[in-house]
Structure formats: C-alpha cells, structure tokens
Design a protein around this motif. Structure first.
Motif, mmCIF file in Angstrom:
data_model
loop_
_atom_site.group_PDB
_atom_site.id
_atom_site.type_symbol
_atom_site.label_atom_id
_atom_site.label_comp_id
_atom_site.label_asym_id
_atom_site.label_seq_id
_atom_site.Cartn_x
_atom_site.Cartn_y
_atom_site.Cartn_z
ATOM 1 N N THR A 1 0.827 -1.204 0.000
ATOM 2 C CA THR A 1 0.000 0.000 0.000
ATOM 3 C C THR A 1 0.864 1.259 0.000
ATOM 4 O O THR A 1 0.632 2.187 -0.770
ATOM 5 N N TYR B 1 -3.499 5.937 -4.026
ATOM 6 C CA TYR B 1 -2.862 4.720 -3.528
ATOM 7 C C TYR B 1 -3.815 3.547 -3.701
ATOM 8 O O TYR B 1 -4.987 3.723 -4.050
ATOM 9 N N SER B 2 -3.302 2.359 -3.480
ATOM 10 C CA SER B 2 -4.102 1.149 -3.610
ATOM 11 C C SER B 2 -4.130 0.427 -2.267
ATOM 12 O O SER B 2 -3.072 0.117 -1.706
ATOM 13 N N LEU B 3 -5.325 0.180 -1.760
ATOM 14 C CA LEU B 3 -5.498 -0.539 -0.500
ATOM 15 C C LEU B 3 -6.147 -1.875 -0.795
ATOM 16 O O LEU B 3 -7.309 -1.935 -1.201
#
Length: 308
Positions: A237, A259-261
């Motif tokens: 993340t 962002y990527s969660l």
C-alpha cells in the motif's frame, strides 16, 4: 503517553529500527536525513517523505516530518512529562512481566503453538459460521458512522467507505486459522518481543523518548509482517502512494494522494501549508492549535472538612 502525543503519533502513522542507547541509526530503507529534508521542501515531497519514514518504521522521523519544530518539541516534552503521570498498578506490572517472559522464552514458539493448535479447528468452525455476519454488521456500523460524521467532506466519506469495503473483504477471506500461517505469525510475534527487549513495565516507563520511538518502530514492523502473512501488505500500500501537487501558491498547496489498498484504488486531496521552508498538513496543524487553545481542565476543589 500523553493524550496529545498519542493522537499525533496515530495521525502521523495513518496517516512504529531500534534506537540504540545514546546513538540513533537510520533504519534500512529510510531516506538519508538531508534527502528527506530536501524532499519535504515541496508539498508532494512532504507526503512522500512521511510515507518512506512510516515504511521504514522510523517513528521519530515520521513525527518530525509531519510536525513543525515547535509542535514536535511540544509532543516530545509531553511524552517525557506524562509517561509516568499515573503510577502503574502491581497487577499491570505483573501482567506485563508475565506476557513478555512468555513471548521471549527460548521455547516460546513451541509453547504458544501447543496452546493454540488444539483451538484452531474450533475457531475455524466458529469463524466460518459467524464471520460473514460479523463483517457485514461491522461494515454497516462503521459506514453509518462515516455518513453521519459532519466533519468529513463527501469525497472523504466516499474514500473512507471504499476503504472499509476493502478491509471487510480482506477480513472475510483471510485464512486466520490456517495452521502454517499461525505458526509463522507466532514466530514473528516472539521475534518482535525479543527485539523490543523489555522485561518489566518499569523498564518500559523509564525509556527516553528516543528509545521509546525505537521500540514503537520495532512493534510496527512486526505488525506489518504479521498482517503480510495473512495477505495484507502495508508495504504494498505504501509503495503504491503517489502524491501530485494540483495547486500551489506561496504558503498553501493542495496535493492529490493516490494509492491502492488491498487492490482497491483510492485517492484523496490534502491541503498543506508552509511553515518555514517545509510543508505540513493543514488539518493536523489546525487540530493541534485547537487543542492548545482549549481551556485546561480544572481540578475539583477539595471537600471542606466537616465538623463533628
């Protein structure tokens, strides 16, 4: 730890490497101090520097990156002043010593696994039956609270709701009762406890600020490793974070943070203000200012003596 310091540390971490006695060494992966200071001279660089400190578990550097020097000094003073404000009970001391001895013993992994293994099948059956309902109820409650929060913008509510969905989906599918994963987690927890190397609560409360931040960093890195075992990579993340300055003037900026969660793409815009030659979160500074301006709690007057 003071309420103010805890709030600052939590906010910095959301958005802890050991500190040796008398000398602090930068954790592996942390940017050199000069490079970090240079990066923080731009709004997007300030975000990136904080992310790098968090990933490295360098909590002191993280706090310095999100707080202007005067606020950092206040937070540091609060820690030293309030850590031992209330004495620890004998029960708390005994429990702390017992837990640390259990986690750091030479055969800790084997003993903990012997305790946990017989319970895994029962836990697995219970979680299979109860987890879907618990996750659904938890998501519903949290998402309702988000929608009712009047301090959040609609964009922030949407991002928070999406994050709750992603975390709920992870909890639903993570194999928490898998024996091999449980053994890996036990080893990480025991190794982390040994690195923290505290035997008594008195030792913990006697730590200097710098030493305590180092211990927090060890604990955070251990937590990251345990979560990664179950498929939640905080590093993944953090590595996905991209900061882009979308507006800028002399003393104010707006930064888009993407962002990527857990494979869910998210983004949020953050307002920053310039203090000196560095950039800091506007919301964080306003929150600290309100706290500083709040009237101090007045201790109740002692009761008047009664006459016989």
């Amino acid at each position: 730890m003071s309420t103010k310091f805890a709030r600052v540390a939590l906010a910095a971490a959301l958005g802890l490497a050991l500190v040796g006695c008398g000398k602090e060494e930068a954790p592996a992966g942390a940017p050199p101090p000069a490079a970090a200071a240079k990066a923080a001279a731009t709004p997007d660089g300030a975000i990136t520097a904080s992310v790098q400190h968090l990933k490295a578990g360098n909590i002191d550097a993280l706090l310095q990156s999100v707080l202007p020097p005067d606020e950092y000094a206040k937070a540091k003073a609060d820690y030293a002043k309030d850590m031992n404000k209330e004495p620890a009970s004998e029960e708390d001391k005994a429990k702390f010593a017992e837990n640390m001895a259990k986690l750091t013993a030479s055969d800790a992994e084997a003993k903990l696994w012997a305790e946990l293994e017989p319970k895994l099948k029962e836990m697995d059956a219970q979680m299979a039956q109860q987890m879907p309902m618990m996750v659904a109820m938890g998501k519903g409650f949290i998402q309702s609270s988000i929608q009712q929060n009047q301090e959040l913008t609609e964009a922030q509510k949407l991002q928070a709701t999406q994050a709750v969905d992603a975390l709920g989906n992870w909890v639903s599918t993570a194999k928490f009762t898998d024996p091999a994963l449980a053994q890996k987690s036990i080893k990480i927890v025991c190794d982390t406890a040994r690195k923290i190397n505290l035997k008594t609560l008195d030792e913990a409360r006697a730590l200097s600020y710098e030493q305590a931040m180092g211990k927090f960093g060890v604990a955070f890195l251990g937590l990251k490793d345990v979560l990664a075992v179950y498929g939640f990579s905080i590093d993944q993340t953090l590595d996905s974070v991209k900061a882009e300055t979308v507006s800028l003037d002399a003393n104010a900026a707006k930064v888009k943070i993407s962002y990527s969660l857990l494979n869910t793409p998210l983004s949020v815009e953050s307002d920053l203000v310039k203090v000196g030659d560095r950039w800091y979160g506007k919301e964080m500074l306003e929150s600290l200012k309100k706290k500083d301006e709040a009237p101090a709690e007045v201790a109740p007057a002692p009761a008047a003596p009664t006459s016989n």
